[in-house]
Design an enzyme around this catalytic site. Structure first.
Site, PDB file in Angstrom:
ATOM      1  N   GLY A  14     138.720   2.381  36.252  1.00 27.60           N
ATOM      2  CA  GLY A  14     138.481   2.052  37.662  1.00 27.60           C
ATOM      3  C   GLY A  14     138.827   3.243  38.537  1.00 27.60           C
ATOM      4  O   GLY A  14     139.385   4.238  38.076  1.00 27.60           O
ATOM      5  N   LEU A  15     138.498   3.105  39.800  1.00 30.65           N
ATOM      6  CA  LEU A  15     138.715   4.191  40.766  1.00 30.65           C
ATOM      7  C   LEU A  15     140.197   4.479  40.958  1.00 30.65           C
ATOM      8  O   LEU A  15     141.045   3.624  40.648  1.00 30.65           O
ATOM      9  CB  LEU A  15     138.111   3.793  42.117  1.00 30.65           C
ATOM     10  N   ALA A  18     142.791   1.787  42.283  1.00 23.83           N
ATOM     11  CA  ALA A  18     142.266   0.448  41.963  1.00 23.83           C
ATOM     12  C   ALA A  18     143.378  -0.504  41.530  1.00 23.83           C
ATOM     13  O   ALA A  18     143.264  -1.720  41.699  1.00 23.83           O
ATOM     14  CB  ALA A  18     141.200   0.550  40.866  1.00 23.83           C
ATOM     15  N   GLY A  19     144.431   0.050  40.926  1.00 23.32           N
ATOM     16  CA  GLY A  19     145.536  -0.805  40.472  1.00 23.32           C
ATOM     17  C   GLY A  19     145.790  -0.722  38.976  1.00 23.32           C
ATOM     18  O   GLY A  19     146.569  -1.502  38.428  1.00 23.32           O
ATOM     19  N   LYS A  20     145.176   0.248  38.307  1.00 20.31           N
ATOM     20  CA  LYS A  20     145.310   0.377  36.854  1.00 20.31           C
ATOM     21  C   LYS A  20     146.773   0.528  36.435  1.00 20.31           C
ATOM     22  O   LYS A  20     147.265  -0.204  35.578  1.00 20.31           O
ATOM     23  CB  LYS A  20     144.490   1.579  36.342  1.00 20.31           C
ATOM     24  N   SER A  21     147.454   1.498  37.043  1.00 20.16           N
ATOM     25  CA  SER A  21     148.855   1.770  36.650  1.00 20.16           C
ATOM     26  C   SER A  21     149.751   0.584  36.961  1.00 20.16           C
ATOM     27  O   SER A  21     150.636   0.239  36.169  1.00 20.16           O
ATOM     28  CB  SER A  21     149.401   2.990  37.394  1.00 20.16           C
ATOM     29  N   SER A  88     138.445   7.251  33.749  1.00 20.39           N
ATOM     30  CA  SER A  88     137.404   7.244  32.702  1.00 20.39           C
ATOM     31  C   SER A  88     136.047   6.785  33.252  1.00 20.39           C
ATOM     32  O   SER A  88     135.585   5.699  32.950  1.00 20.39           O
ATOM     33  CB  SER A  88     137.835   6.398  31.494  1.00 20.39           C
TER      34      SER A  88
HETATM   35  P1  ADP Z   1     145.497   3.447  39.898  1.00 17.44           P
HETATM   36  O1  ADP Z   1     146.434   3.532  38.737  1.00 17.44           O
HETATM   37  O2  ADP Z   1     144.267   2.641  39.598  1.00 17.44           O
HETATM   38  O3  ADP Z   1     145.180   4.751  40.526  1.00 17.44           O
HETATM   39  P2  ADP Z   1     147.774   2.355  41.275  1.00 17.44           P
HETATM   40  O4  ADP Z   1     148.227   1.238  40.394  1.00 17.44           O
HETATM   41  O5  ADP Z   1     148.497   3.664  41.180  1.00 17.44           O
HETATM   42  O6  ADP Z   1     146.209   2.584  41.039  1.00 17.44           O
HETATM   43  O7  ADP Z   1     147.799   1.896  42.800  1.00 17.44           O
HETATM   44  C1  ADP Z   1     147.318   0.624  43.199  1.00 17.44           C
HETATM   45  C2  ADP Z   1     147.990   0.225  44.512  1.00 17.44           C
HETATM   46  O8  ADP Z   1     147.445  -1.027  44.940  1.00 17.44           O
HETATM   47  C3  ADP Z   1     149.482   0.037  44.369  1.00 17.44           C
HETATM   48  O9  ADP Z   1     150.113   0.527  45.527  1.00 17.44           O
HETATM   49  C4  ADP Z   1     149.628  -1.494  44.273  1.00 17.44           C
HETATM   50  O10 ADP Z   1     150.875  -1.947  44.746  1.00 17.44           O
HETATM   51  C5  ADP Z   1     148.494  -1.972  45.165  1.00 17.44           C
HETATM   52  N1  ADP Z   1     147.984  -3.314  44.842  1.00 17.44           N
HETATM   53  C6  ADP Z   1     147.777  -4.319  45.722  1.00 17.44           C
HETATM   54  N2  ADP Z   1     147.302  -5.424  45.114  1.00 17.44           N
HETATM   55  C7  ADP Z   1     147.188  -5.121  43.804  1.00 17.44           C
HETATM   56  C8  ADP Z   1     146.763  -5.865  42.659  1.00 17.44           C
HETATM   57  N3  ADP Z   1     146.342  -7.133  42.740  1.00 17.44           N
HETATM   58  N4  ADP Z   1     146.762  -5.248  41.468  1.00 17.44           N
HETATM   59  C9  ADP Z   1     147.167  -3.958  41.375  1.00 17.44           C
HETATM   60  N5  ADP Z   1     147.588  -3.207  42.396  1.00 17.44           N
HETATM   61  C10 ADP Z   1     147.606  -3.775  43.627  1.00 17.44           C
END
Ligand code: ADP
Length: 185
Positions: A14-15, A18-21, A88
């Protein structure tokens, strides 16, 4: 009940933002509490070690993904659980990763948070830099993101909590015998 020993790779695409980590971290905690040994391969961390020196051209992005896939395949081959959190962006490279790991052990999760939501979050400030013209080649802005054609799980984090998103993945892990239903959640 004995802890399952089925190897599995949860691959989250995902972008940025997006929330992956975040979701991966929840899963690591749950799986660990359930007695599984879990390896997290987070794109940002991988790029400081395994893929140090690689950039963001298509060739370098592909090399990064294939290196992660190699490590993931080794972990799965030895019965471990690995969670990958990496943009990815390319379908064909993700498919290569699936083949390397073994399709039966590969769970593709599309963290399908819309670009507008990722940009509003802008966890790392990348979108603002890209909009100011200080950063080029950002996925979703001026670099492609190919949504998975056959994801196993699709998550819309704009309307869910990280825990709720992890639940959806957890259910599949249970159905595949990677975790037991009584373990957590
Ligand atoms: P990525 O790893 O995809 O770049 P991150 O996990 O680092 O994204 O960041 C996602 C952000 O979105 C975090 O600050 C997280 O707290 C927030 N967030 C809000 N709602 C959600 C959700 N339902 N799932 C995952 N992250 C969320």
């Amino acid at each position: 009940m004995t802890t399952p020993t089925t190897g599995c790779c949860v691959w989250m695409t995902g972008l940025s933002g997006a929330g992956k980590s975040t979701i991966a971290q929840v899963l690591v905690e749950r799986l660990t509490a359930a007695g599984r040994i879990v390896t997290l391969l987070d794109g940002d961390v991988v790029r400081t070690h395994l893929s140090k020196g690689l950039g963001f051209s298509k060739a370098d992005r592909d090399a990064n993904v294939l290196r992660i896939a190699f490590v993931a395949s080794e972990i799965v081959r030895h019965g471990g659980v690995v969670i990958v959190a990496a943009v990815s962006p390319y379908e064909s490279t993700r498919n290569q990763a699936r083949t390397m790991v073994g399709p039966e052990s590969f769970l593709l999760v599309h963290v399908a948070t819309p670009l507008a939501v990722c940009e509003r979050r802008d966890v790392k400030g990348l979108y603002a830099r890209a909009r100011r013209g200080e950063l080029s080649g950002l996925t979703g802005i001026d670099d492609p993101y190919e949504p998975p054609v056959h994801p196993d799980v699709v998550l819309d984090t704009a309307n869910a909590t990280p825990d709720g998103s992890a639940d959806a993945i957890w259910r599949v892990l249970v159905s595949r015998g990677v975790a037991t239903p009584t373990s957590v959640s």
